[in-house]
Write an enzyme that holds these catalytic residues in place. Structure first.
Site, PDB file in Angstrom:
ATOM      1  N   ASP A  30      50.025  33.246  37.079  1.00  0.00           N
ATOM      2  CA  ASP A  30      51.367  33.274  36.488  1.00  0.00           C
ATOM      3  C   ASP A  30      51.337  33.957  35.121  1.00  0.00           C
ATOM      4  OD1 ASP A  30      54.042  32.802  36.295  1.00  0.00           O
ATOM      5  OD2 ASP A  30      53.880  30.651  35.920  1.00  0.00           O
ATOM      6  N   HIS A  47      52.251  43.290  36.522  1.00  0.00           N
ATOM      7  CA  HIS A  47      51.641  43.056  37.839  1.00  0.00           C
ATOM      8  C   HIS A  47      50.409  43.949  38.029  1.00  0.00           C
ATOM      9  CE1 HIS A  47      54.804  40.385  38.756  1.00  0.00           C
ATOM     10  NE2 HIS A  47      55.743  41.289  38.938  1.00  0.00           N
ATOM     11  N   LEU A 141      31.513  35.763  49.778  1.00  0.00           N
ATOM     12  CA  LEU A 141      32.675  35.039  49.255  1.00  0.00           C
ATOM     13  C   LEU A 141      33.868  35.374  50.139  1.00  0.00           C
ATOM     14  CD1 LEU A 141      33.815  34.451  45.702  1.00  0.00           C
ATOM     15  CD2 LEU A 141      35.359  35.777  47.077  1.00  0.00           C
TER      16      LEU A 141
HETATM   17  C1  FPP Z   1      53.460  35.736  38.549  1.00  0.00           C
HETATM   18  O1  FPP Z   1      53.858  36.315  37.325  1.00  0.00           O
HETATM   19  C2  FPP Z   1      52.836  36.720  39.398  1.00  0.00           C
HETATM   20  C3  FPP Z   1      53.323  37.145  40.612  1.00  0.00           C
HETATM   21  C4  FPP Z   1      54.570  36.656  41.191  1.00  0.00           C
HETATM   22  C5  FPP Z   1      52.636  38.165  41.388  1.00  0.00           C
HETATM   23  C6  FPP Z   1      51.153  38.088  41.411  1.00  0.00           C
HETATM   24  C7  FPP Z   1      50.639  39.421  41.740  1.00  0.00           C
HETATM   25  C8  FPP Z   1      49.553  39.998  41.186  1.00  0.00           C
HETATM   26  C9  FPP Z   1      48.649  39.328  40.243  1.00  0.00           C
HETATM   27  C10 FPP Z   1      49.191  41.396  41.477  1.00  0.00           C
HETATM   28  C11 FPP Z   1      48.957  41.743  42.888  1.00  0.00           C
HETATM   29  C12 FPP Z   1      47.930  40.926  43.553  1.00  0.00           C
HETATM   30  C13 FPP Z   1      46.906  41.449  44.249  1.00  0.00           C
HETATM   31  C14 FPP Z   1      46.034  40.596  45.092  1.00  0.00           C
HETATM   32  C15 FPP Z   1      46.622  42.875  44.186  1.00  0.00           C
HETATM   33  P1  FPP Z   1      55.380  36.352  36.960  1.00  0.00           P
HETATM   34  O2  FPP Z   1      55.903  37.705  37.313  1.00  0.00           O
HETATM   35  O3  FPP Z   1      56.086  35.211  37.587  1.00  0.00           O
HETATM   36  O4  FPP Z   1      55.303  36.174  35.400  1.00  0.00           O
HETATM   37  P2  FPP Z   1      56.402  35.532  34.470  1.00  0.00           P
HETATM   38  O5  FPP Z   1      56.497  34.085  34.853  1.00  0.00           O
HETATM   39  O6  FPP Z   1      55.804  35.738  33.118  1.00  0.00           O
HETATM   40  O7  FPP Z   1      57.663  36.296  34.683  1.00  0.00           O
END
Ligand code: FPP
Length: 250
Positions: A30, A47, A141
């Site tokens: 997050d 992201h 893994l």
């Molecule tokens: C949460 O941050 C993150 C996500 C909803 C997406 C997670 C995706 C990645 C880490 C990248 C892609 C993954 C792979 C496996 C390549 P948020 O956008 O909710 O952050 P915020 O709460 O600060 O808005």
């Protein structure tokens, strides 16, 4: 912890696999959006940096002898985000698969998916399936990516399949215990969840691995996901080890 944890599946057991560290670690990644916002960048930049953090964390997990790393990349609630952000996340997933498949092979990482990934369309689904197939025999893994995953939906699906088996006379309803339910979940191939980490200071499970987290240690860290790295992962393992030393006994 006094009670013995219920098994989630055939190989279920806590800790003690390749050392004293956790066998199965899950992460709610997050804070990508806030990371980008603080830098005056578009959310997609957060992201992208988050995908880099996945790479570093995977390496740290492999080096530490963790057997399974499960990451929440897209929840079933994430469809509520703008079409542009959903499309960015899909694009990033495609890019990650393309770029990282060779690394997964080299590092002997097996890729698995939980969640209804087919909702991402035939093209991305085919890529995911190909990557899963290509890495099928790797044993160092297992990287489990949760895509369009929701824990309540997973549990409901397990209930449906067990109810169908009972209706068809394949299982006696009185035989449905915690172990049987655990085996009907998508995580049935892997050991019990030992450690669940959420970054960015939020302290919620957000419909992630609700059943599986029953006996897991929960660790909430303030680091925004894009800033998470090998050192942060190792600090999380140290925190897990300290809790084990204090509460021991399993
Ligand atoms: C949460 O941050 C993150 C996500 C909803 C997406 C997670 C995706 C990645 C880490 C990248 C892609 C993954 C792979 C496996 C390549 P948020 O956008 O909710 O952050 P915020 O709460 O600060 O808005």
């Amino acid at each position: 912890m006094t009670a013995a944890p219920a098994a989630t599946g055939g190989h279920a057991s806590h800790g003690g696999g390749r050392g004293d560290g956790p066998r199965h670690v899950a992460i709610i990644m997050d804070g990508n959006g806030r990371w980008a916002q603080r830098k005056g960048l578009p959310r997609v930049a957060g992201h992208r940096a988050g995908a880099e953090a996945v790479r570093k964390t995977l390496q740290a997990a492999a080096d530490a002898g963790v057997e399974v790393l499960t990451i929440y990349a897209f929840s079933s609630e994430n469809w509520r985000r703008s079409a542009e952000e959903v499309s960015d996340l899909k694009g990033l997933m495609r890019f990650y698969l393309e770029r990282e498949l060779a690394t997964l092979e080299k590092e002997r990482v097996q890729l698995r998916i939980i969640g209804d990934y087919r909702a991402f369309g035939p093209e991305l689904s085919a890529r995911l399936e190909k990557a899963v197939e290509r890495t099928r025999t790797n044993t160092r893994l297992t990287l489990v990516i949760a895509l369009n995953y929701g824990s309540r939906a997973e549990i409901a699906a397990a209930c449906r399949s067990l109810a169908t088996e009972a209706r068809d006379g394949k299982i006696d309803p009185s035989a449905i215990d915690e172990e049987v339910v655990g085996r009907a979940l998508q995580t049935s191939d892997w050991p019990e969840l030992d450690l669940l980490i959420r970054t960015s200071g939020e302290q919620r499970l957000s419909n992630f691995l609700l059943w599986q987290a029953a006996y897991a240690e929960l660790l909430f860290v303030d680091t925004l996901w894009p800033d998470f790295d090998e050192a942060a992962f190792n600090a999380a393992l140290a925190s897990y080890a300290a809790r084990h030393r204090r509460f021991g006994g399993r």
